[in-house]
Scaffold this active site. Structure first.
Site, PDB file in Angstrom:
ATOM      1  N   ASP A 213       6.349  -6.091   2.439  1.00 27.32           N
ATOM      2  CA  ASP A 213       4.878  -7.059   2.857  1.00 27.32           C
ATOM      3  C   ASP A 213       3.889  -7.640   2.782  1.00 27.32           C
ATOM      4  O   ASP A 213       4.053  -8.214   1.172  1.00 27.32           O
ATOM      5  CB  ASP A 213       4.530  -5.505   4.282  1.00 27.32           C
ATOM      6  N   HIS A 540      12.895  -1.894  -0.290  1.00 29.40           N
ATOM      7  CA  HIS A 540      12.896  -2.783   0.981  1.00 29.40           C
ATOM      8  C   HIS A 540      12.267  -3.216   0.777  1.00 29.40           C
ATOM      9  O   HIS A 540      10.767  -3.850   0.213  1.00 29.40           O
ATOM     10  CB  HIS A 540      11.806  -1.632   1.865  1.00 29.40           C
ATOM     11  N   ASP A 588      19.262   3.885   0.337  1.00 20.98           N
ATOM     12  CA  ASP A 588      19.142   2.181  -0.842  1.00 20.98           C
ATOM     13  C   ASP A 588      19.784   1.570   0.341  1.00 20.98           C
ATOM     14  O   ASP A 588      19.983   0.292  -0.083  1.00 20.98           O
ATOM     15  CB  ASP A 588      20.237   2.687  -2.081  1.00 20.98           C
ATOM     16  N   GLU A 597      10.916   1.523  -0.325  1.00 22.40           N
ATOM     17  CA  GLU A 597      10.267   0.343  -0.821  1.00 22.40           C
ATOM     18  C   GLU A 597       9.496  -0.495  -2.319  1.00 22.40           C
ATOM     19  O   GLU A 597       9.916   1.059  -3.234  1.00 22.40           O
ATOM     20  CB  GLU A 597       8.359   0.293   0.566  1.00 22.40           C
TER      21      GLU A 597
HETATM   22  O1  9MR Z   1       2.092   4.466   0.024  1.00 27.14           O
HETATM   23  C1  9MR Z   1       1.311   4.848   1.236  1.00 27.14           C
HETATM   24  C2  9MR Z   1       1.192   6.032   1.413  1.00 27.14           C
HETATM   25  O2  9MR Z   1       0.156   6.749   0.998  1.00 27.14           O
HETATM   26  C3  9MR Z   1       1.449   5.750   3.046  1.00 27.14           C
HETATM   27  O3  9MR Z   1       1.692   7.095   3.195  1.00 27.14           O
HETATM   28  C4  9MR Z   1       1.965   4.742   3.947  1.00 27.14           C
HETATM   29  C5  9MR Z   1       1.672   5.249   5.295  1.00 27.14           C
HETATM   30  O4  9MR Z   1       0.581   5.105   6.084  1.00 27.14           O
HETATM   31  O5  9MR Z   1       1.881   4.040   3.600  1.00 27.14           O
HETATM   32  C6  9MR Z   1       1.959   3.749   2.361  1.00 27.14           C
HETATM   33  O6  9MR Z   1       1.620   1.825   2.621  1.00 27.14           O
HETATM   34  C7  9MR Z   1       2.437   1.284   2.493  1.00 27.14           C
HETATM   35  C8  9MR Z   1       1.421  -0.194   3.247  1.00 27.14           C
HETATM   36  O7  9MR Z   1       0.636   1.307   4.716  1.00 27.14           O
HETATM   37  C9  9MR Z   1       2.040  -1.132   3.455  1.00 27.14           C
HETATM   38  N1  9MR Z   1       2.224  -1.876   2.553  1.00 27.14           N
HETATM   39  C10 9MR Z   1       3.432  -0.996   1.627  1.00 27.14           C
HETATM   40  C11 9MR Z   1       3.021   0.183   0.831  1.00 27.14           C
HETATM   41  C12 9MR Z   1       4.079   1.492   0.101  1.00 27.14           C
HETATM   42  O8  9MR Z   1       5.111   1.610   2.145  1.00 27.14           O
END
Ligand code: 9MR
Length: 635
Positions: A213, A540, A588, A597
């Site tokens: 993102d 992702h 994947d 991601e």
């Molecule tokens: O790394 C984060 C993880 O610990 C959380 O459980 C999750 C859900 O809140 O979010 C992950 O972080 C994401 C972030 O919110 C937005 N950018 C991508 C991050 C990795 O997926």
């Protein structure tokens, strides 16, 4: 539970699943397939097996150090050891032995055997392990097998940059215009803050995009830039630290050959952004840091950063973000001092202002509200952030007030070595690790060092008990979002114990633990793009979204996928992975954001651990100690 087989596969006499060459192994019907709980949908062949159908002999697909441990895992129901052979590139058997039955592995719901071929030490390429007629993917043995990965894992950060055009000559195929640079509401140069009545806009351009993102979140940027700067510091303080490979020009970035090590140039790109997130003097809450800047709603995939049309919003300050700024700015003051005194001093001033502001506002918690356009990153316990920031301030300044704070903090002596390890929301370990490794005069430093070794002992015990050799095996048998980073961060603790003690068991643990990430897992997968044979390449991301738009690149070499996640929070996982045993909870697919991601905080420990292993050369020699870090900024 046992795997059923299709016509393409057959149970061998050894109890191994043999897959006909070229066949796509798919497990169907009969008994409950291995890895699927009773809750799994019946009928169709679960997609998870299609994503994990390589040879049953799971190896580190990149390779092993000549004098290091060499382990593999093979799925087998056999009650006694079965023969294995190591074949070289010419197909000649160069070593052989018997597997060791390890019983049922909870995380893969499969019966497995382990193979230890450490005794074979001859460097080469194209080795394969063979069991029951089935050969593993090829792998190398060599002192240099991690030399590429340590650099590619760091090169990843350049193409994550916001606010600067990516030069296609430096990253062929990845060139793009600068993202979020417009002066208007879709850019980061004058972003209004929301929700807290502040009357200003901030220029928060620059930094790295968090992940797939286009949000920029201070708490996650904090641990990421910390780990890059820490990798640099380790290269100067650890007996095996390899400063030469972290030099100026190593990463092919715009700042290469400016007289500053590239890893610091890259870290500075983020640190400058973190400094911009600080509330300016004269404004309410001056010294605090805003929690994040992001889009006001999610963009769809694919969207290149420069084509993002969403409005950017600056979230209110939080104590956690403020302490991340205090910590990384204090650390930056230390590591940049020999290269850029003015930048070091700017960071130290920002760190002190942030510390004072956090003390004055110790419980401004970020809600975790994602605002439907970015990650939440909520955290309602900031005692660990306070501890980390105090540690970095102490290490840089030597001031008694910070030592006093450390000694008064329960985090100083608490058992912080939890089975899931440290991460963006659990940062006390960062302080503890740095107090143990960065030169300082804390009176009880020996106790701090001992505590790190105790943490490492615990992770090492987990690793040894695990038939896949991973230091991450949560007792609830659920893998987390970003599980691969937890494997790697636990390895950082073990590696630090090696740096502190020189005891080879820790070094060997790190080498072994990395095997999981690079292919020694039930999915037979390397989670790092471009490394190994069967590697993740659809992580992702809105702009490495090649699988959605052929004009866009795939993720760059050296990008780590988050990894198996029992939560199955995205629609792809929900549809394809229901009821999965933990190690199977991965696919994947570019839309599988909960398990697939790529992020700045996951590539950081990948880079750190790869560098550590690369520094071990042939895996058996202890290098002479280099000079210790000098020139800490003392005030
Ligand atoms: O790394 C984060 C993880 O610990 C959380 O459980 C999750 C859900 O809140 O979010 C992950 O972080 C994401 C972030 O919110 C937005 N950018 C991508 C991050 C990795 O997926």
């Amino acid at each position: 539970m046992r795997a059923a087989v299709t016509a393409a596969t057959a149970l061998t006499a050894t109890g191994l699943l043999a897959v006909a060459p070229g066949a796509t192994a798919a497990y169907a019907d009969a008994a409950e397939p291995a890895g699927v709980s009773a809750a799994a949908p019946s009928g169709a062949v679960p997609e998870m097996y299609r994503s994990g159908t390589g040879p049953e002999v799971r190896v580190n697909q990149v390779g092993y150090l000549p004098d290091g441990p060499k382990n593999a895992t093979v799925a087998s129901d056999a009650g006694t050891g079965v023969p294995w052979q190591l074949r070289n590139a010419a197909g000649k058997t160069v070593a052989s032995g018997l597997t060791t039955p390890r019983g049922m592995d909870a995380a893969s719901a499969q019966s497995v055997h382990a193979i230890d071929f450490s005794a074979y030490t001859t460097p080469g390429k194209g080795y394969r392990l063979v069991v029951g007629g089935e050969a593993s993917h090829p792998f190398a043995i060599g002192a240099d097998v991690y030399d590429g990965l340590r650099q590619d894992a760091l090169k990843f950060y350049y193409t994550q940059r916001s606010g600067i055009a990516i030069d296609d000559r430096l990253r062929p195929g990845y060139g793009r215009p600068a993202g979020h640079v417009s002066a208007g509401e879709t850019g980061d140069r004058a972003v209004p803050c929301v929700n807290n009545g502040c009357d200003y806009t901030l220029n928060v351009a620059g930094g790295w995009y968090d992940a797939g993102d286009q949000g920029k979140y201070v708490v996650n940027g904090g641990i990421s830039v910390y780990q890059l700067m820490n990798e640099f510091e380790r290269s100067r303080t650890a007996p095996t630290g390899g400063a030469a490979k972290l030099g100026d020009g190593a990463l092919a970035i715009p700042e290469s050959h400016n007289g500053v090590p590239d890893i610091l140039d890259e870290a500075r790109w983020e640190q400058e952004f973190l400094l911009r997130m600080q509330v300016p003097a004269g404004k309410p809450l001056a010294g605090m840091a805003h929690h994040k800047v992001q889009d006001d709603s999610w963009t769809t995939l694919p969207t290149r950063p420069d084509q993002d049309t969403k409005k950017r919003v600056l979230y209110p300050p939080s104590t956690a973000a403020t302490l991340n700024l205090a910590a990384t700015a204090a650390q930056a003051a230390r590591v940049f001092a020999p290269y850029d005194r003015a930048f070091a001093e700017r960071n130290l001033a920002a760190a002190k202002a942030a510390w004072a502001a956090a003390k004055a506002h110790p419980s401004m918690y970020a809600s975790g509200d994602s605002g439907s356009g970015g990650g939440g990153y909520g955290d309602t316990d900031v005692s660990d952030e306070f501890y980390w920031a105090a540690a970095e301030l102490y290490l840089t300044t030597g001031e008694q007030q910070y030592a006093d704070f450390l000694h008064a903090s329960p985090q100083h002596t608490a058992d912080i070595w939890s089975e899931r390890g440290f991460g963006w929301d659990h940062v006390a370990a960062l302080g503890r690790l740095d107090l143990a490794t960065v030169p300082n005069n804390l009176p009880d430093r020996d106790a701090v060092r001992r505590s790190v070794v105790q943490g490492a002992d615990r992770y090492l015990a987990t690793l040894r008990a695990n038939p896949y050799g991973t230091p991450y095996a949560p007792s609830d048998n659920r893998y987390d979002w970003g599980s691969n980073s937890m494997v790697l961060n636990n390895l950082v603790v073990i590696a630090t114990a090696y740096d502190l003690t020189g005891d080879a068991k820790y070094r060997d643990g790190v080498l072994q633990g990395m095997d999981y990430v690079l292919g020694r897992n039930v999915l037979d997968r390397s989670y790092v793009t471009g490394y190994g044979t069967n590697y993740s390449h659809n992580q992702h991301s809105r702009w490495y979204a090649h699988s959605l738009d052929k004009r866009l690149p795939a993720p760059p070499k050296g990008a780590l996928a988050g990894g198996a996640n029992s939560g199955n929070e995205d629609d792809v996982a929900k549809a394809k992975l229901a009821g999965c045993a933990p190690q199977y909870c991965y696919v994947d697919d570019v839309m599988a954001f909960a398990g697939n991601e790529l992020t700045i905080n996951w590539n950081a420990p990948l880079a750190w651990v790869s560098a550590f292993i690369s520094d071990q050369r042939d895996g058996g020699v202890r290098e002479p100690a280099p000079a210790q870090v000098t020139n800490p900024v003392r005030r």
